[in-house]
Design a protein around this motif. Sequence first.
Motif, short mmCIF file in Angstrom:
data_model
loop_
_atom_site.label_atom_id
_atom_site.label_comp_id
_atom_site.label_asym_id
_atom_site.label_seq_id
_atom_site.Cartn_x
_atom_site.Cartn_y
_atom_site.Cartn_z
N VAL A 1 1.86 -7.18 0.83
CA VAL A 1 1.75 -5.94 1.18
C VAL A 1 1.90 -5.79 2.63
CG1 VAL A 1 0.65 -3.42 1.09
CG2 VAL A 1 0.67 -5.25 -1.15
N THR A 2 2.69 -5.02 3.07
CA THR A 2 2.71 -4.90 4.70
C THR A 2 1.90 -3.96 5.17
OG1 THR A 2 4.52 -3.29 4.66
CG2 THR A 2 5.10 -5.62 4.62
N PRO A 3 1.41 -3.81 6.53
CA PRO A 3 0.60 -2.85 7.15
C PRO A 3 1.15 -1.28 6.72
CG PRO A 3 0.67 -4.57 8.57
CD PRO A 3 1.72 -4.99 7.41
N GLU A 4 2.47 -1.51 6.71
CA GLU A 4 3.00 -0.12 6.25
C GLU A 4 2.99 0.30 4.95
OE1 GLU A 4 4.71 -2.37 7.97
OE2 GLU A 4 4.41 -1.81 9.96
N CYS A 5 2.04 -0.47 4.09
CA CYS A 5 2.20 -0.20 2.68
C CYS A 5 3.35 -0.43 1.82
CB CYS A 5 1.52 1.10 2.36
SG CYS A 5 -0.19 1.31 3.02
N CYS A 6 4.47 -1.26 2.28
CA CYS A 6 5.53 -1.60 1.75
C CYS A 6 5.22 -3.10 1.05
CB CYS A 6 6.71 -2.18 2.61
SG CYS A 6 7.33 -0.49 3.39
N VAL A 7 5.64 -2.91 -0.06
CA VAL A 7 5.44 -4.44 -1.06
C VAL A 7 6.95 -5.37 -1.01
CG1 VAL A 7 5.05 -5.26 -3.53
CG2 VAL A 7 4.00 -3.05 -2.50
N VAL A 8 6.42 -6.57 -0.52
CA VAL A 8 7.54 -7.49 -0.36
C VAL A 8 7.43 -8.46 -1.41
CG1 VAL A 8 8.81 -8.81 1.02
CG2 VAL A 8 7.75 -6.86 1.97
N LEU A 9 8.30 -8.66 -2.31
CA LEU A 9 8.49 -10.03 -3.31
C LEU A 9 9.07 -11.04 -2.47
CD1 LEU A 9 9.46 -8.02 -6.58
CD2 LEU A 9 7.35 -8.35 -5.60
N GLU B 1 12.31 -6.01 -0.81
CA GLU B 1 11.21 -5.22 -0.33
C GLU B 1 11.08 -3.80 -1.35
OE1 GLU B 1 10.19 -2.50 3.68
OE2 GLU B 1 11.65 -4.41 3.82
N ILE B 2 9.95 -3.24 -1.75
CA ILE B 2 10.02 -2.21 -2.41
C ILE B 2 9.13 -1.11 -1.43
CG2 ILE B 2 8.99 -1.02 -4.66
CD1 ILE B 2 9.14 -3.82 -5.87
N ALA B 3 9.86 -0.13 -1.17
CA ALA B 3 9.35 0.86 -0.16
C ALA B 3 8.63 2.13 -0.99
CB ALA B 3 10.25 1.29 0.90
N GLY C 1 14.91 -7.76 -17.35
CA GLY C 1 15.94 -8.51 -17.71
C GLY C 1 17.39 -7.89 -17.43
N ARG C 2 17.34 -6.99 -16.36
CA ARG C 2 18.48 -6.38 -15.74
C ARG C 2 18.67 -6.94 -14.27
NH1 ARG C 2 18.44 -1.00 -15.00
NH2 ARG C 2 16.04 -0.87 -15.13
N GLU C 3 19.75 -7.32 -14.08
CA GLU C 3 20.01 -7.82 -12.78
C GLU C 3 19.97 -6.73 -11.63
OE1 GLU C 3 23.67 -10.17 -10.03
OE2 GLU C 3 23.67 -10.01 -12.33
N ILE C 4 19.47 -6.90 -10.47
CA ILE C 4 19.39 -5.97 -9.50
C ILE C 4 20.46 -6.20 -8.70
CG2 ILE C 4 17.90 -5.24 -7.44
CD1 ILE C 4 15.59 -6.39 -8.94
N LYS C 5 21.06 -5.07 -8.07
CA LYS C 5 22.29 -5.36 -7.20
C LYS C 5 21.82 -5.77 -5.97
CE LYS C 5 25.35 -2.09 -9.96
NZ LYS C 5 25.92 -0.86 -9.74
N ALA C 6 22.81 -6.60 -5.26
CA ALA C 6 22.46 -7.01 -4.07
C ALA C 6 22.45 -6.00 -3.04
CB ALA C 6 23.18 -8.30 -3.74
N ASP C 7 21.55 -5.63 -2.40
CA ASP C 7 21.75 -4.78 -1.24
C ASP C 7 20.97 -5.06 0.12
OD1 ASP C 7 19.18 -2.64 -2.91
OD2 ASP C 7 19.25 -4.64 -1.62
#
Length: 1447
Positions: A1141-1149, A1187-1189, A1168-1174
């Motif tokens: 977890v970053t100081p900005e409260c973002c979650v980074v896998l 990153e999950i904001a 089980g579902r592929e995540i599209k690259a972005d």
Amino acid sequence: MYQKQHRHYDRGYRYQSGSRYTTGASSSSSRGLDWSSQSGLDKTQVSPLLKRNRPAYLAVDKENYIIGYVIPVFRSSQEFAAGYSNTKEARLRNTSAYMEHSNLFTSGLEMERSEQISRRDTMRQSAERISLNKTIHEHGEHFKRMNEDSLLHAPEFVIKPRSHTVWEKQCVRLHCTVSGWPDPRVVWYKNNVAIDSLTNGGKYNIESKYGVHSLEINRCDFDDTAQYRVSAMNSKGELSAFASIVVKRFKGEVDESLPAPRHGPVSEYGITFQTHIADTFGVSFGREGETMSLGCAVVIYPALPRYQPEVQWFRDDVLLGPTKWTHMQWSGDRATLTLTHLNKEDEGLYTLRVTTKSGYETYSAYVFVRDADAEVEGAPGAPLDVGCLDANKDYIIVTWKQPAVDGGNSILGYFVDRCEVGTNHWIQCNDTPVKFSRFPVTGLVEGRSYIFRVRAVNKSGMSHPSRVSEPVAAMDPADRARMRGTSAPWTGQIIVTEEEPAEGIVPGRPRDLQVTEATKNYVVLSWRPPGEKGLEGVMYYVEKCVSGTDTWQRVNTEIPVKSPRFALFDLAEGNSYCFRVRCCNSAGVGEPSDPTEATTVGDKLDIPAAPSKVVPIRNTDTSVVVSWEASLDAKELVGYYIEASVVGSNFWEPCNNKPVNVTRFICHGLMTGETYVFRVRAVNAAGLSHFSKESEAVEVKAAIASPAPPFGISVLECVRDSMVLAWKQPAFVGGADISGYFVDYREVIDGVPGKWHEANIRAISERAYRVTDLKENRKYQFQVRAANIAGVGIPSLPSDTFLCEEWTIAVPGPPHDLELREVRRDSMTLLWKPPVYQGRDPVNGFYVDIKEAEAPEEAWRGINTKATENTFFKVNNLKEGETYIFRVRAQNQAGVGKTSDISERVQALTKPGTKEIVVDVDDDGNISLNFECSNMTPDSKFLWSKNYEDIPDYSRMTVETKGNKSKVTFRCPGEEDIGIYSCLVSNTDGASSSYTISEEELKRLLEISHDHKFPTIPLKSDLAVEMLEKGKVRFWLQADKISANAKVDYIFNDNVVSQGEKYKMNFDKNTGVIEMIMESLTPADEGTFTFQMQDGKATNQSSLVLIGDVFKDLQKESEFQRKEWFRKQGPHFIEYLGYEVTPECCVVLKCKVGNIKKDTSALWYKDGREIKADENLGFTEGVLKLEIAQISKKDAGVYEIVLKDDRGKDTSALSLTDQGFKDLMNEVFDYIANSSTPLKITSTEEGIRIYTFVSYYNDLLPVTWHYKDSPIKFSDRLKSGVVGEQLWLQISEPTEKDMGKYAIEFSDSKGGLRRTVELSGQAYEDALAEFKRLKATAVAEKHRARVAGGLPDVVTIQEGKALQLTCNISGDPLPEVTWLKNEKELTSDEHCILKLESGKFASFTITGVSTLDTGKYSILVKNKYGTESADFTVSVFIPEEVGGKKK
């Protein structure tokens, strides 16, 4: 009266300008008194004084140096008569003119008659003068009695005492003449201490007669060297004069010690000073050009603040003064002599002498100065002692001493350089080297001063220049004497000479002409003036004649010489000459002297013969005494040089670089244990002699001498007919062990001692002895002598007188033989022997007392409060550097007995090189004590003892000594060996040490011994197991010490395994690591693994048991590691998927991958579902991130990432569901909570608000508000909410009940975070006041008068038209309405109608507008809450004008 009858003592004699002397009288007019006028006699009755040069009544030596006074006497009867003839004819006959024109002789009758007349007249005049003197004296005495005050005057020295330098054992007398009224009292002082002739047993003889005072010192010795002061004192004042006496010794050897100092009380002050010279300098070695400092610490007790001793330095018994070569410093406790630039002239015996009012103390040591390194290899050393032998206006003869070092080649000669004082320009005086060590320097300017230096040369090159000489003036000795002054000091010797003759007489022949020195370069003549006087302005001409001819040639043709000494140059070498001298003055040239014998020009002085019979004698560990027989018939001997050589080396080295004029010398700086031979050669001005024959070889080690006398004799026990004596060992044992002692005794009757008798015939080894066959109640004295292999020493001083009577006291006698060993900086061990006299009961203990050496008697204090049964005691906790003394008392049941004699003074200091006993256990298990001594002498021995007593039986141990080491080895250690073991080294400065073997120490040593007898190989680590890559299993251990010959057996379940496919063994003998590696583990490998080692007789083994769960876990780990190895062969995860977890409260896998390449792919999956690259998907530097904001519940799920390429694939998953998601959110909440600001209080129009800010707010954030530590139950009055990132709590319409502590609590996995604020006191008052203000402001704002709208800003209307405007107004209470035109209030009329309808609508109507209605209009509404206005502008236009403008 004495002064008046002996005129040579008064001022008139000393100052000749104040007196004149008649020719024949021994008594002349004093102080210019005209006797004839005083007596009333006719002046014509006394012969007039002849005109002549003023006579000089001074005695001079052949060098024209003043040595005393001269008293004129009558020359002959003729001259006597001529002086007092009372007739003109007689006076005429006695003139020089008459004598020249007469026959110079008279008849015998006339001569006899004339003599009778002269004697009669002389007697008559003498009687008259005596009578006149008596009258004058009586008149003077009467005047003194009548007017005494007018004659009083302070003491004055008419003649002061003169300094003297005398030889030892000679007598010397100091004289002075003192005037003053009343008669002064005269006292003599030595070094400011009054001299008492009565208490010094004939040493001094003091006389005072007729104003002449003398101090005679009989048989001078070295301690008479001092400054003497004579003080004269009367009622008008005090005056002192000073003189020094230096006593020189005919030295028998260069290191002869000075006489022992004399100490005694100072009667004038009543203080006895004790002087101790410590921290001394030893025999020192320096090199030319270096700087050397000699220093000693001086301790003077008692220490008086303002008292300063006299500190003097001597070199070879010659007092040194401060010069540019020697600097002296006295700091109050340390005397230092600095030799700023060493030269060989500085070599010699240096003596420091410290003189106090109680005596003096001296210390001496030799300083050797070696030659500086030559600039050219093989060049000789520099000459030394450059000085002036003779100086004249025409020449200066320079002399020097030859160096000891010739560089390996004979010295060809010497060059002399001169430099005029005040310049730095050196001029070489000789073009070719001279071998003779004297050289006349010519070409000098008369009256100028010069300094000289000399250089030696051989075929290798030139030496360094010598030290420069003292300045010498080029002038005649007579002129030099006049420049020094004509006043002569009183010498105590009266030389009687003849009076000067009358002028106009040609001088006679010079006498005793001789050749005093002849070399190939010059010849020096000396002679005596003629016997008869006629020497008015006498000078001399020197003539020479070639032997065998009669042709005399004058040498000094231009200017005659004034002094009776002359040097001739430019003589042909090898020719023989005769010389003669003529006197001359203004009257003419006299007859020549008798010629000298024929003198051949050449060096008359021969090189001395070689010394003989060189004998070396052992002296110390580093020195040898060398003696020899002097050179036979040696003339003008300067001294001797000694050289030494190690046997077999054939390398000779000088022992002295400055010649010594004795036949015995101590050669220092030799190597201990080496064998040397010596040789000597003599030196004089002609050169160096041949070397003597080599001496016999001698080994350098300390010489053996008879011991010094014992001291401290005391009585230990006394019975009716015997006494037990004790004494202390001599301080000097002579270099060998003392073999025994001899005791003598004598009876003392009425204070008169009798003859000595031997108490023992055979030597006794103990320092205690019972003397028998004495008589009861008689008094005795005793003396003791010590003996060693060198002989019996001198006896001690007689003891005190002891009464032989039986002791009957109950307490024991004094202990004796105190000895101090093992002296260290903070401890030392005291040993003693028990008292011989036990008292009524046996001795059962001892007490030890201690005191600082300089402390008073009251400072004695006991060390042990409980009596010790031992006869030794270790004293601890001493102060480093302090000096202590000890004493011991014995006790029995009756009490404590007498104290022992005081021990020697010992300083608590660890001497350099001190060693301690070291215990050692060798490889065979043998226990030994080892001691090493670094300062042993050849005769030193190691003396071992147990409990400080001799070891009677060595059956339990062996002693082995090699060189400076000794070892005691125990055969079979046991309880019998417990004790204190000490070792003392004899013939040293007390080298000793001890080691205590206690029960615990013995047990420890036995354990070590057992380990050494039955050794085991020590291990750094026992057998262990570890996992290697690919699942391999490694068994290993490390030995601490193991040799390359060690053997290892590998055992599994009691079976030896060997190298093969399954087992790989390795033994690293450098590191001691032993290992066995297995590829994998199978169920068959469960069991015990053992490594067995053997290294010589040392063995060891280590085992590891792997069974049950331990084995299964290890097997699983092996399999896992094997799979891991294969997994890592393709792309794989180094770090599996995780989050942060970053100081900005973002979650980074993110995860870390390895072994990837360009075509390696990474795919992200969620549930089980592929995540599209972005843009959030990154793949750089082996790290993958997602990153999950603003994470929320919809982001919960299972995340997975797959790595794959042609080598394989690897997968990593992360579950963010249920607890996993909670943990993640708790971490997010933790960041949010930590970002919150402290709670703050603010007020609104509704109430009081408490709030905090966070950096990021999440709807899932668990927040709880508390009031007084209890959760708040929210209501319409208490509400909470979130606005952006602000979390707040609203308290509506607050009251005093709402006062208290409020808190907000953030809940997370770590216990949460709580922030609090106190709403009370001033904070509450301020918030409440603000709330009321805001509420009132809000109410006022709500009810104040307002203009709601409906009015335009500008109204343009045609003239004649009707205008109606309406606006809404509000306010509670209903506001008042006022209309204004151009700031003036309007009233309603027919033209302008103003209305307010329903309290809400205000209208403004103009029925028919005209141009006069143009202007600015305003409506103003007002109630109690406020006022508001609205403005508009009315513009009226005429239609025609408008139309015209359009056109």
